[in-house]
Structure formats: C-alpha cells, structure tokens
Write a protein that holds these residues in place. Sequence first.
Motif, PDB file in Angstrom:
ATOM      1  N   LEU A   1       0.182  -3.280  -5.830  1.00 35.42           N
ATOM      2  CA  LEU A   1       0.231  -4.267  -4.751  1.00 35.42           C
ATOM      3  C   LEU A   1       0.216  -5.685  -5.315  1.00 35.42           C
ATOM      4  CD1 LEU A   1      -2.135  -2.720  -2.055  1.00 35.42           C
ATOM      5  CD2 LEU A   1       0.356  -2.806  -2.058  1.00 35.42           C
TER       6      LEU A   1
ATOM      7  N   ASP B   1       3.175  -8.385  -4.586  1.00 36.85           N
ATOM      8  CA  ASP B   1       3.004  -9.752  -4.092  1.00 36.85           C
ATOM      9  C   ASP B   1       3.704 -10.752  -5.001  1.00 36.85           C
ATOM     10  OD1 ASP B   1       1.526  -8.763  -2.031  1.00 36.85           O
ATOM     11  OD2 ASP B   1      -0.410  -9.110  -2.989  1.00 36.85           O
TER      12      ASP B   1
ATOM     13  N   ARG C   1       1.308 -10.220   3.904  1.00 37.29           N
ATOM     14  CA  ARG C   1       2.439  -9.987   2.998  1.00 37.29           C
ATOM     15  C   ARG C   1       3.789 -10.172   3.677  1.00 37.29           C
ATOM     16  NH1 ARG C   1      -1.177  -6.022   0.957  1.00 37.29           N
ATOM     17  NH2 ARG C   1      -1.630  -6.422  -1.257  1.00 37.29           N
TER      18      ARG C   1
END
Length: 854
Positions: free
Chosen positions: A629, A633, A663
Amino acid sequence: MTITYPEPPRASPRAPFPVIAVIAPLIAAVVIGAIIRSPYVLVFAALSPIIAVASALESRRAARRHAREEDQRFAFECAATEHAIERAHRDETERAFATPPGDGGSVVGAAPGASTIAGSAPTVDAHPEQSVRERLRALHARAARNPRLPVRVPPGPVEVHGSGFIAERLRARLGDHAVPDGSPSDGRARTTISVSGLARLDIVLPGGERVAADAVVSYLADEEARNARARAAALPERCEWAAARDGQSTPGLAVGLGAAGTVTLDLITDGPHVLVGGATGSGKSEFLRALALSAAADPGAWSVLYVDFKGGATFQDLAELPSTVGVITDLDAVLATRALTSLQAEIERRERVLARERVRDIAQLASGLSRLLIVVDEYAALVATHPALQAVFSDLSARGRSLGIHLVLCTQRPSGVVHDTVAVNCAIRVLFRTTDAADARALLGGDAPSVAAAPRGRAVIRTSEQLLAAQIGLVTPADIAAVASAASSARADPPWAPVLPSELSPTQPEVVDGWRHSRAEGGLLVGLIDDVAAQRWSAASWHPRRDGALAILGCSGSGRTTALAQLAAEARQVGWKATLLPHSLADAHQVLTDIATGSAASSQPQLLLVDGLADLIDAESPEHATQLLTQLDAALRALHRRGGGAAVAVGTASSAGRLLAGRFGARLQLRALDHDDHHASGAPRGEHNDRAPAGRGWWRGQPVQVVQPTQSLPPALVPRIRTVGSEPVIAVVSANPDRSLEALRASCPRPVRGVPLAAFVDAASRHDVRDGTLACVGHPDDWQRDWAALSHARREAVIAFDGCDMSDLRALVSARIQPPPIDQRDLWVIEPGGGSTPEVLRARWSPPSSDVAH
C-alpha cells in the motif's frame, strides 16, 4: 310523527319515624317479664328500639336510591327526546322542501316555523320539582318550532335586490319569475327579496307581509342530494363504456351514464385534478379505466401515465395503447422510484417549453405538447412506499393546470392520506360505496348523499357546478381494441429517458455522443448516466488529472473487470499507455516501485489498471500488505505528477474500507453484496438492487451503465528483475547450499569455483576475474559464526539470499530492514558496499545465455 314526552320522576313517600314500633315491643316485653317473672325478657325489650331505628334508616336509604334512579331515567329520556325532536324536525324539513307547493310557488329561503310534531303539552303543573316542570316545557317548546322550514313566494314576478353569489343563485333558481331590479311593473303583484351581507333575506310578499329568512343557498345541497338519490335509484346497475360514449354530446371524458345521459368530466374546465374514494370492490378501478380509455381515444391531445400500486393488473391491457407513456407498479421498486422522480423533471421541461413560446398556459400552445393524465390507483400505498412523493404531488397539483398535467388520485379513504395541499386543487370529487358517512362528507363536503348500499360502479360525482349520480361504464377488451385501431400508431413520448440497457455497445449512437463529450472535456468515458433530472442519458466521464485515482467497488460478477477494460480501451484511444498491475504480490511491488522511482517513466501518459486489490492484499502477510500500500500511494502520486492516472478495482466496500481512505478522488460503485455494503460504498441509501446487471452502478450519485469494451484487459506488466550469476564474486546464503551452488553453476555463463567460508576471505583477495566466478555458499548459521567472511562479503561481493526467510536476512544484516516481497523462485540480493543499512533488491538466477544488464 308526534313526540312522546318523558314521564316526570315518580316521588317515593318518606315513612315517618316508627314510634309505635319502638314502644309496643317494649310494653309487651315488660308484661311478659311480669308474668313469667324472668328478668332476661327485659334484654329483648332493650333490642326493640335498635331494630326499629335500623328499619327506619334502611327505608329512607331506599327512598333516596329510588329518587336518584328516577332522576337518571328522566335525564336519559329527556336526552333521547331531544334527539328524537332533531330527527323529526329533519324529516319534517326534508318533506317540506320536497313537497311541491300547490300554487306553483318557489322556495327561496328557510326560517323557523310551527311544527306538527309537538302534540299536546305535557301536564306538569302538579309536579313538585320546578326544574322538572321547566325541562318538560322546554322540550315541548323546542318540538313546537322547527328551526328551518321552507319559505315560499307565490307565483308571479320576483324582484331580487342585491349582488353577489347568493343573489345570482336566487335569480337562477327563480328562472323566468325573476325580474330585473327596478324594472317597470306590468300590473301583476310583485314579490321583492333583499339580500343582506349576512346571507339573510328580507322578503316582502305582494300583500305587504314581511318575512325574514336565511338564504336558500345553504339548503340547496340538501335538495341536490335528494335529487341525486332519486336519480341514482333510476340508473341501471350496469352499463358498457361504449354505450355511454356513443351518447356523448358534451366535451370532456366519458365515464358512464347518468339520469340525463352520458356523464363526462371536463378536466380542463372543471378540474384540473380528480379525487376518488370508496370501499374495496366498489368500482373505483373501473372508473379509472373508463376515464383513461376516454383520454386514450384522443392520443394527440392526451398522454396517460398509469401508477398502479396493486400489482399492475388494473391497467395491464391498456399499456399497449398509443397514448400510454408508461405503467409504474410496486413490483419494481427501482423503476418506480426512477419514473416518479422524473415527474419533477417533467414539470421543469414543460415550464421551459411555455417560457420558450412566451405563453402562460398549455392551451395557448399551437402544438407540440399533449396533456399528461397521471392515473394513480392506491395513492395511500404509493406515498407509504415513497413518502418524499408527497411534495412532488403537491407541486404537480399546484402547477398542473397551466402545464397540462392532470392528477387522478384514487384511494379508499382520501381523508388523512391525501395532503390538504393536494386535495384543495382536486375540484372534481368522485365517491363510491362507503360504509362511513364521515368519509363521504370529507370527500364531497356538506351533507353527502349516502351510497352505502349502492351497486358496484355506482358513484356520486361533485364538480364546481353540480352534484350527480352515475353508473360507471365497464371497459371491455373490444372497447380497448376499437380505440387502439382508431388511434394513430405513433406512441406518446414518456416523461423520462428510456431505461439504461444491460449492455452498451461502443457503436451505439448515445455512446458515440458520450465519447465525443468526454473527449471535448479531456476525460475518459466510463459509461452512460441515467440523468433522471434532465430526462436524458449523459456521459459518465472520468478525468484522471482533475479527479485523481478511480476506485471501482463491487462484488464478484458486478463488472469491475469490464470497467477496467473499458478504461484501458479509452486510454489507448487518446494515446495513453494502459498497463495492468500483475497479480503476484512480488511482481506488483516491483512494478509499483518502478513507477514510483521513475524507472518506468516516459513521455507517454500512463494509465495503471489494478484488478482485485483487496484480494491481493488479503492474500499476503500484514507486513507485506502495508508495504504494498505504501508503494501504491507513491505510484499514484508519481502517475498524477506525470499527467497519468490509475483505476483500481478494490473489491467490495465492506472488505476494502481501509483501502479507500484518502487514496481515491473518484468512485464507481457497482452492484454491492447487500444493503449495508451498498451504503458503505457511498451509493444512495435505499437504492440497492441485487439483480442489477453487470456494469450497472452509481457514478456521482446517479445510475450508470458501463460500456461493454471490444477488447479485454491488456497483459500484465512484466517487472524488471535483477539477475544474479555473472558477477566475479558471489556470496550465497542458502538454506540448501548444494542446491544453490548447482543453480548458480547452471545460470552462470563462466566457470564457477566454490570455496568454503574459512577460505573465502583469502580466495576473494587473490581472485582474478579472468579465472571465472568465485562463489562461497553457506548456511545462514555458518555465516553468522564467521563474521569475518560476512563482513568481507558485504564490502566486496554480491550477497544472494536463496531460500531464506526475513529473520535470517535481518540477523545477518544486523538491521531491521524491509525487504521487497519475492516469489518462490526469487532471491534477495545486497550489492557490495551497502553500509550498515543496505538496500535489499529482488533478483533471480540468470539463465546461462543471459546477457541482461544489471
């Protein structure tokens, strides 16, 4: 009828105190005691006064109870007599109004007069109670005078003084007998009537007698109701719609037969709206069908929308008529909500048409806009299911007349269901059989005629001009076929856009128009939006540079992959590079790292596609998931800086809630698992449809259908992975040293000379590149015991970790580093001279013929 008055209360005589009853037993006891010479007899003598006093008290209590019962009886009979007097006066008034005068005069008003129901006055002078005497005299006086008896004027000319509604109704009622105010006399005796502002009449008869009366207007409803009942009794118990319409001679919509012939409703003049009430099985639905079929007979002037919240069977055979624009039922809640919400848009559309043509009413338009008849069966069920529609129908009822929108609202008990703001605009009221007189009065107003025992289809109709009884015409299949054959084949346009299809081809005209619109704004076409407020389909465009990354939510089979494939096709159309993230965690991490660090950067904008992010995350350890993750990003930020974007199918909102926070700037919500998952995704509450087709969802709060792409997803990206095998000096940490050495020799293009850990430092210092590759392969435990060899390897050699876990890596590096995820065939590699916290790379053994640069 003669009134029988109540009998006055009968008084109960009060008995005197029984002195003898006290003395006599006492004397007898003394005599007996003297005779038998016993003192015990005197004890019984002492009890006799007590018995006598108790008997006297009981007698008086019984007298008071009798008096109370008589008073209660008298009060009850007086109240019953008052009700009897009211009923008798009402019947007497009705007979008096209904009895025609022998001389042909006319009823013009009502005033108190002597009644024939009083009979003889009750004889009460001898009664001792003054209140009883006054009550009986008041009852007789009330019975002797009827508060409203007809006031008639003799035949001949009648001059009515005054203006306004009451005066006009009087002149209309008198007909030819009414003469203009101040007209010259023709020698005949003339009656004059002066109308005051308080609806009082001052009548001067030809002989000079003056009579004061109430205006007749307030009593005409009684007469109209009686006449309606009389006419209703003469109506047939059944009639056909065709027979009723054949006899039509007045404008309007034919609904049945009345005493004077065909009964028509002119919604334009008398409406604009109709309110219908009555019990179940009384014929309300037949009235709706008759009214709608009459409108369908002129499809150019009328279009009809049916709203049936009884399952849809009422109007099923009328749905194919050209005038029908739609049938809304309670069986499809999603479609019903969409169609009913469109009615507000239809109001705005018609307002724009009137404004464009610079007219105030639809009647002033030359052509191009038909009147819309909205027929609602079971209005109570409709607003119970969709409470927000109360406001929509209030708006429709208020502005419908000028816009050409007419409501026909049908329910069993309109009172309390139909809001006052709607009911006040329903000038036409239709009452069918009902068992509650209060419902009839609430619907028709005033003294509504009773239809409690009326046959099916019998109705009482009130308009602004009249109150009439009608037998509603029965619509047959032959009637519908005749109207359909006589009407034009062109169907009326519905007040909404068609329902989005389950599949949208890229070649459809609407999709092509949406594609052009998206291109003009610099976006990518996702699908088509069902824009209910604008009554059209519009383009669902995603602008990566403006909106940010796109999250695609939905359960399995909802069309997430289809949406990604459509976006990939769109990206290729505009010259972008569409790339798919690999499904392997190690490959995905490597691709994201390359994107974030810029190693994959080019002048061509890139669209990154991620299919099944939640599944990818859930399949790995929490540590690796967090690492992925973080890289995602970084990649999203890098793509946005370079003018590209990312579309990510994250799965369901319930399972991927933590992936959404911060996000993604845009969301495409496809079919959810359940209502809770639907709400968690951000889609409108209460709009979940578990039968929605693939690709159907929500885009910025509006329904959307994703375009079906002609191509599938592009192949997944192949990450750039470092290879190991051609380096001059290689240190291998392996859980299986023999296997690793064989793999190294198989991949290395040059000869490999293996040395043990004890000789590694000396061999490495004297190694010549021309001699091939020097390899030292050892178990992690062996490397930990030989720190000198490990330190030399970290400075001078490439260290490859083959088949080791993260704890072995951290133990040998002596730092809490975060290595990238690797597959089973991968290695971890540390370049020489990495320092105390070296960078760990993902690598593989290179094939023997490999010349790939590292």
